[in-house]
Scaffold this active site. Structure first.
Site, PDB file in Angstrom:
ATOM      1  N   ASP A 480     -47.345 -82.780 -27.894  1.00 37.49           N
ATOM      2  CA  ASP A 480     -47.425 -81.988 -29.093  1.00 37.49           C
ATOM      3  C   ASP A 480     -47.560 -80.461 -28.924  1.00 37.49           C
ATOM      4  O   ASP A 480     -48.072 -80.024 -28.130  1.00 37.49           O
ATOM      5  CB  ASP A 480     -47.890 -82.774 -30.194  1.00 37.49           C
ATOM      6  CG  ASP A 480     -47.327 -82.821 -31.540  1.00 37.49           C
ATOM      7  OD1 ASP A 480     -46.496 -81.834 -31.774  1.00 37.49           O
ATOM      8  OD2 ASP A 480     -48.019 -83.470 -32.430  1.00 37.49           O
ATOM      9  N   ASP A 550     -40.991 -84.389 -38.299  1.00 34.28           N
ATOM     10  CA  ASP A 550     -42.253 -84.954 -39.140  1.00 34.28           C
ATOM     11  C   ASP A 550     -41.967 -85.587 -40.434  1.00 34.28           C
ATOM     12  O   ASP A 550     -42.680 -86.316 -40.974  1.00 34.28           O
ATOM     13  CB  ASP A 550     -43.364 -84.173 -39.071  1.00 34.28           C
ATOM     14  CG  ASP A 550     -44.372 -83.941 -38.148  1.00 34.28           C
ATOM     15  OD1 ASP A 550     -44.216 -84.937 -37.280  1.00 34.28           O
ATOM     16  OD2 ASP A 550     -45.435 -83.150 -38.036  1.00 34.28           O
TER      17      ASP A 550
HETATM   18  C1  GLA Z   1     -47.682 -83.545 -35.191  1.00 34.44           C
HETATM   19  C2  GLA Z   1     -46.514 -84.432 -34.949  1.00 34.44           C
HETATM   20  C3  GLA Z   1     -46.885 -85.857 -35.649  1.00 34.44           C
HETATM   21  C4  GLA Z   1     -48.445 -86.345 -35.341  1.00 34.44           C
HETATM   22  C5  GLA Z   1     -49.226 -85.212 -35.618  1.00 34.44           C
HETATM   23  C6  GLA Z   1     -50.574 -85.486 -35.136  1.00 34.44           C
HETATM   24  O1  GLA Z   1     -47.430 -83.054 -36.675  1.00 34.44           O
HETATM   25  O2  GLA Z   1     -45.401 -84.337 -35.200  1.00 34.44           O
HETATM   26  O3  GLA Z   1     -46.135 -86.885 -35.055  1.00 34.44           O
HETATM   27  O4  GLA Z   1     -48.451 -86.576 -33.713  1.00 34.44           O
HETATM   28  O5  GLA Z   1     -48.785 -83.863 -34.956  1.00 34.44           O
HETATM   29  O6  GLA Z   1     -51.608 -84.551 -35.616  1.00 34.44           O
END
Ligand code: GLA
Length: 738
Positions: A480, A550
Site C-alpha cells: 500500500d 477503496d
Molecule cells: C488503504 C487501502 C485499503 C486498506 C487500508 C488500510 O486505504 O486501500 O484497502 O488496506 O489502506 O489502512
C-alpha cells in the site's frame, strides 16, 4: 520483419500487424516523423510533409536562403528546447557553459532482436513473439550530449514502446531540466479529441473526453505517485471515434511517479503529444560518462475504435509487462479483513473468518492493516514491521501454520514506503523521513514518507519484509501507499541535486520490489495506493494486480472498472464483494450483482463472512465456483464494454469472450429502475459471426452474426441494481436451432 530500413533514403519503417510508424532523416540530419497510423507498406510517407516559408518560424543557418525548413513546424521525433522549436520540448539541457539548448542531428542506428531493458526501470519484456528494437542515436551539434532513442516493436500487440537515453560524453557535468520519454507529432491538420481518466480517492478513473484546441491540454501528477487524480494514460482520437469505429491512439506511461501527458495543437493545426516525467521539481545532474534513462511509453493505435485499442493494451500488459506466471495463473480467491474488522481484530477473529472462508471455497486470508507495532488506529507504528503479539499470539508464523493446517493461505498487508512519528523506527531514524530542513512537515493520514532513494532505508525494509516472508508460508503481499509526497528533500543529496529526489524515490521503490521478487520469486504482490492511486503499467511490472479502488460499492465499481479497462486488463483489477449497506456509499445492492461486478477482476471478499446469512453464504459458494470457471474467459479473453454507465445511465453491460471465441459471458446491470420500462437491448461484440451460440441458461440459440448485428434483448429487469449474466457457448451446426 518488424523494422525496415532504407539506408539510401534514410527511412526507418516500423510495422506491427495493423500499424505503421515511420521516420526519416530530413535535411541537415534532423530526424523527422513522417507517419503513425494504419498499416501502409512500401511507401516513403515523407510525401505527407509539406515545407513552406512561415513567418516567425526560423531556419537553421545551414539552410542558407531556404526559408522553408523550420524545426518549429516540421514533425520531430524528439523535440528539444532552445533552437527554434517553440512547441513543447522533450529535452531541456543546461549545458556546461550555462546555455540551455540542444540541437539533435541523426548519427547512427542499430537493430536488436527482443526488447530493450532499461536500467532500474520497468519495461516491456521479451517473449520471443517477433519483438525487435531499433535504436537511433542523435548527437547535439555543439555539445558532447547524445540521445539514444529506443523503439521496441511488439508486432502482435500493435504497440511500439518508446524511451530515450541521454548520455554526457563530455568532461563537465550538465543538468537536465526535463527529459521526457516520447513525442508524437501528427502533422496533418484535423479535429482531435483527448480521453483521460481523472478522479480522487475512492472515485478513480472517471472518463473525460475533450476537444483539443489551439493550445495545450495537459494531464499530470506532481504528487510523487501516478495518482488517483489523473491516470498516466491518454487516448487521442477523431471526434467520431466510438468503441467500434474511428481512428485512435494511446500513450501509456510505464512509470509510477510524477508525469505529464500533453497534447498541443500548434499554429497550423498540427498536433504534438508528449509524455514523460513531470519537469516540475525535476533536475538531474549528468556527470561525464553518465546517462539518464527515461521511462518507457507504450504507443498503440487502432483504426477501429477503442475496443481494439484497449484489447491491444490488455495483450501487451498480459504478455510483456506482468511477471510470469501470473498473467495466466488464476490468483487465489481471497478474503481480506479490512472492511470486516478494520483495526479491531485478534487471532481468533481472523481464524473464524478463515474457517468460514474455507467452508465457502475461498483460498486465502489477507491480514490487512493493524497487525504490527502497536497499531490500533492510523496514528502509529508504520515502519515497525514487527508483529503485535497482543493481537496475534504466536506471531505470523503461528497464524500461517494454523491457516495452512485448515488449507488456507496467508496474505499480508505492508505499507513499506511510510513512517509514523509514533514508531520505534522514527525514534531511531528521524532522518529517514522525507522532509525539508527547518520546515514543518505535511502530515497526511497521520503519516510521513520514507526517503526511498536511500539505500539504508531500502535495506531495512528488505530485511524486515523478507524475514517475515521466510518465516511464514506467505506468498501474497498487499503493498500500500496511503499518502503523497510533500516537503521533498533528501539528507543524502547535496543542495544542487535536490531536483533528483522525486525520481530517485520511484527508482528506490522499483529497486526494493525487484530485490524482494528476486529473493521470493513466487511472491504475488497486489499493488495499492489508497485503492487505485498508483494504477499504472510501471507498478504492474512488479505487482500483477492492483486494488482498483477503496470504493467497493458494486455500482460505482462498474464505472471504475470499465473505465480502468480502457488501458488495463481485467486480470490486473483487484475487486472484491463487500457488505451492504456499502461502507463508502451506504448503498444496498444484491449479492449476485456484487459478485458479477467483482468477477470482472481478481476476485475476493472484503467482509466478515461469519456475519452472512445462510442464503448469502450459499451465494458466495456459487460465486467462488463461478469465478474459477470464468477466470480464463475473463482474464485471458477479450473484454468488450457494451454500455458504459455514463452512456445510458439506466443500465450498463459488458462481455468477455474466450480467445478461441467459443465461450462468452455477458453481464448487464440495471442502474435505475423505471416503471413500465423500456426494453433493454444491446449488440454483442468479439464473437465469431460465422459461429452459432447457445445461451447456456435458457437454451436459446443465435447465430454469431445475429448477436453482433441485431443484438440481444435482456429479460425484464425491475429491481434497481439487479443484474443478469449469460454464458454463451458455440455449438456445432447440428445442435443449432432446436
Ligand atoms: C488503504 C487501502 C485499503 C486498506 C487500508 C488500510 O486505504 O486501500 O484497502 O488496506 O489502506 O489502512
Amino acid at each position: 520483419m518488424a523494422i525496415i530500413i532504407d539506408n539510401e533514403k534514410q527511412l526507418f519503417t516500423l510495422h506491427t500487424k495493423n500499424s505503421t510508424y515511420q521516420m526519416k532523416v530530413g535535411l541537415y540530419g534532423v530526424l523527422l516523423h513522417t507517419y503513425y497510423g494504419a498499416r501502409v507498406d512500401g511507401q516513403d510517407l515523407s510525401c505527407l510533409i509539406q515545407q513552406q516559408d512561415r513567418g516567425f518560424s526560423g531556419n537553421p543557418d545551414e539552410a542558407g536562403s531556404d526559408r522553408t525548413f523550420s524545426v518549429d513546424t516540421l514533425p520531430q521525433e524528439y523535440s528539444t528546447y532552445g533552437v527554434g522549436d517553440y512547441r513543447e520540448s522533450c529535452l531541456d539541457v543546461v549545458q556546461a557553459d550555462g546555455s540551455i539548448a540542444a540541437d539533435l542531428r541523426y548519427s547512427s542506428y542499430r537493430i536488436e532482436k527482443g526488447t530493450a531493458s532499461l536500467a532500474g526501470l520497468p519495461a516491456v519484456r521479451s517473449e520471443d513473439r517477433g519483438e525487435e528494437t531499433l535504436y537511433i542515436t542523435l548527437k547535439d551539434t555543439a555539445s558532447p550530449i547524445t540521445v539514444e532513442l529506443a523503439y521496441v516493436v511488439l508486432p502482435e500487440c500493435d504497440v511500439i514502446a518508446r524511451s530515450a537515453r541521454i548520455i554526457n560524453h563530455g568532461a563537465a557535468p550538465v543538468k537536465l531540466k526535463r527529459a521526457l520519454s516520447c513525442c508524437l507529432d501528427f502533422n496533418l491538420p484535423g479535429s482531435w479529441q483527448m480521453l483521460s481518466f481523472y478522479g480522487r480517492h475512492a472515485g478513480e478513473r472517471n472518463l473525460s473526453r475533450i476537444n483539443l484546441y489551439h493550445g495545450k491540454s495537459r494531464i499530470d501528477s506532481v504528487r510523487g505517485g501516478s495518482s488517483h487524480h489523473q491516470n498516466p494514460f491518454i487516448i487521442l482520437c477523431s471526434p467520431d471515434a466510438t468503441e467500434t469505429n474511428g481512428l485512435c491512439y494511446s500513450m501509456s506511461f510505464v512509470y509510477s511517479g510524477n508525469f505529464i501527458a500533453q497534447a498541443e495543437i500548434d499554429q497550423i493545426g498540427q498536433m504534438r503529444t508528449v509524455m514523460g516525467i513531470h519537469p516540475q521539481g525535476f533536475e538531474w545532474q549528468l556527470n561525464p560518462d553518465e546517462d539518464f534513462q527515461t521511462p518507457q511509453v507504450l504507443c498503440s493505435m487502432s483504426a477501429d475504435g477503442f475496443d481494439r485499442l484497449s484489447n491491444n493494451l490488455h495483450k501487451t500488459i498480459l504478455t510483456h509487462i506482468i511477471r510470469k506466471p501470473f498473467a495466466n495463473t488464476r490468483p487465489p480467491i481471497l478474503v481480506n479483513n479490512w472492511e470486516a474488522t478494520y483495526f479491531d481484530f485478534d487471532k481468533e477473529k481472523l481464524l473464524n473468518i478463515a474457517r468460514e472462508a474455507k467452508n465457502l471455497g475461498i483460498e486465502m486470508l489477507v491480514v490487512d492493516d493493524g497487525w504490527f507495532g502497536h497499531r490500533n488506529n492510523d496514528e502509529s507504528s508504520l515502519g515497525d514491521w514487527y508483529v503485535n503479539e497482543k493481537k496475534l499470539q504466536g506471531g505470523l508464523t503461528e497464524l500461517s501454520k494454523e491457516l495452512q493446517d485448515m488449507g488456507m493461505q496467508l496474505g499480508i498487508w505492508f505499507e513499506p514506503e511510510m513512517i509514523s512519528h509514533d514508531s520505534d523506527l522514527y525514534r531511531l531514524h528521524p532522518e529517514w523521513q522525507i522532509q525539508c530542513p527547518g520546515r514543518k512537515s505535511v502530515k497526511s493520514r497521520c503519516q510521513y514518507v520514507l526517503d526511498m532513494g536511500r539505500e539504508d532505508v531500502r535495506d531495512y525494509l528488505f530485511e524486515r519484509i523478507s524475514e517475515i516472508l521466510h518465516a511464514t508460508s506467505c506468498k501474497y503481499v498487499k503493498w500500500d501507499m496511503n499518502r503523497h509526497l510533500a516537503n521533498v528533500w533528501s539528507a543524502v543529496l547535496p543542495a544542487d541535486r535536490q531536483g533528483e529526489v522525486w525520481h530517485r524515490y520511484v527508482l528506490g521503490v522499483y529497486d526494493l520490489l525487484e530485490r524482494l521478487l528476486t529473493e521470493h520469486p513466487d511472491l504475488l504482490i497486489e499493488g495499492c495506493s489508497g485503492g487505485g492511486g498508483r494504477y499504472d503499467a510501471g507498478m504492474l511490472y512488479y505487482t500483477p494486480q492492483i486494488w482498483c479502488s477503496d470504493n467497493t460499492d458494486a455500482i460505482d465499481r462498474i464505472s471504475i472498472q470499465l473505465n480502468t479497462s480502457f488501458g488495463y486488463p481485467v486480470r490486473t483489477m483487484g475487486s472484491h464483494v463487500s457488505v451492504c449497506p456499502n461502507h463508502q456509499t451506504g448503498r444496498t445492492s444484491p449479492i449476485n450483482t456484487r459478485g458479477n461486478v467483482a468477477m470482472l477482476g481478481t476476485f475476493g471478499y472484503e467482509l466478515d463472512l461469519c456475519k452472512l446469512s445462510d442464503e448469502d453464504k450459499e451465494a458466495v459458494k456459487q460465486q467462488v465456483l463461478e469465478y474459477k470457471r470464468q477466470f480464463v474467459i475473463n482474464c485471458e479473453g477479450s473484454l468488450h464494454r457494451l454500455v458504459l454507465p455514463s452512456e445510458r445511465k439506466r443500465f450498463s453491460a459488458w462481455m468477455t469472450v474466450s480467445e478461441d471465441k467459443t465461450q462468452a459471458i455477458v453481464t448487464c446491470v440495471l442502474l435505475k429502475a423505471q416503471a413500465n420500462g423500456d426494453q433493454i437491448w444491446f449488440r454483442l461484440r468479439g464473437l465469431d459471426p460465422a459461429a452459432n451460440y447457445t445461451v447456456v441458461e435458457t437454451g436459446e440459440c443465435y447465430t454469431g452474426q445475429a448477436l453482433i448485428q441485431c443484438g440481444m434483448v435482456m429479460p425484464v429487469l425491475r429491481e434497481e441494481y439487479g443484474a443478469v449474466q449469460f454464458h454463451l457457448r458455440a455449438v456445432a451446426p447440428d445442435d443449432f436451432g432446436v
